[in-house]
Write a protein that holds these residues in place. Structure first.
Motif: not given
Length: 80
Positions: A42-53, A55-58, A72-78
């Motif tokens: 419905a567009g009432e809720l949205r995910v705020v993506v904070g970035g894709d980083r 794993m070396s930057e953990v 937002g939500k951060l993703v660590l990419d292994p």
């Protein structure tokens, strides 16, 4: 520590839950996910993506989280 008197002037609350308890009640969890999905559609809720980083930057990512410098939500990419 949270002082109840400090919360009262703003009518604020502190609450939480243990996610593992929710997994033990699949019907409740399914209802919550269905409600959330409907809000996204419905567009009432949205995910705020904070970035894709990478794993070396953990360490840096954890420092930023502790210092509340993220949004937002951060993703660590292994794979990186």
């Amino acid at each position: 520590p949270v002082s109840p008197r400090a919360l009262q002037p703003r009518s604020a609350t502190v609450s939480g839950f243990w996610l593992l308890n929710a997994f033990q009640r699949p019907a409740v969890l399914a209802g919550a996910y269905a409600e959330m999905a409907a809000q996204v559609i419905a567009g009432e809720l949205r995910v705020v993506v904070g970035g894709d980083r990478p794993m070396s930057e953990v360490r840096q990512v954890h420092a930023e989280l502790r210092e509340r410098r993220t949004t937002g939500k951060l993703v660590l990419d292994p794979r990186r």
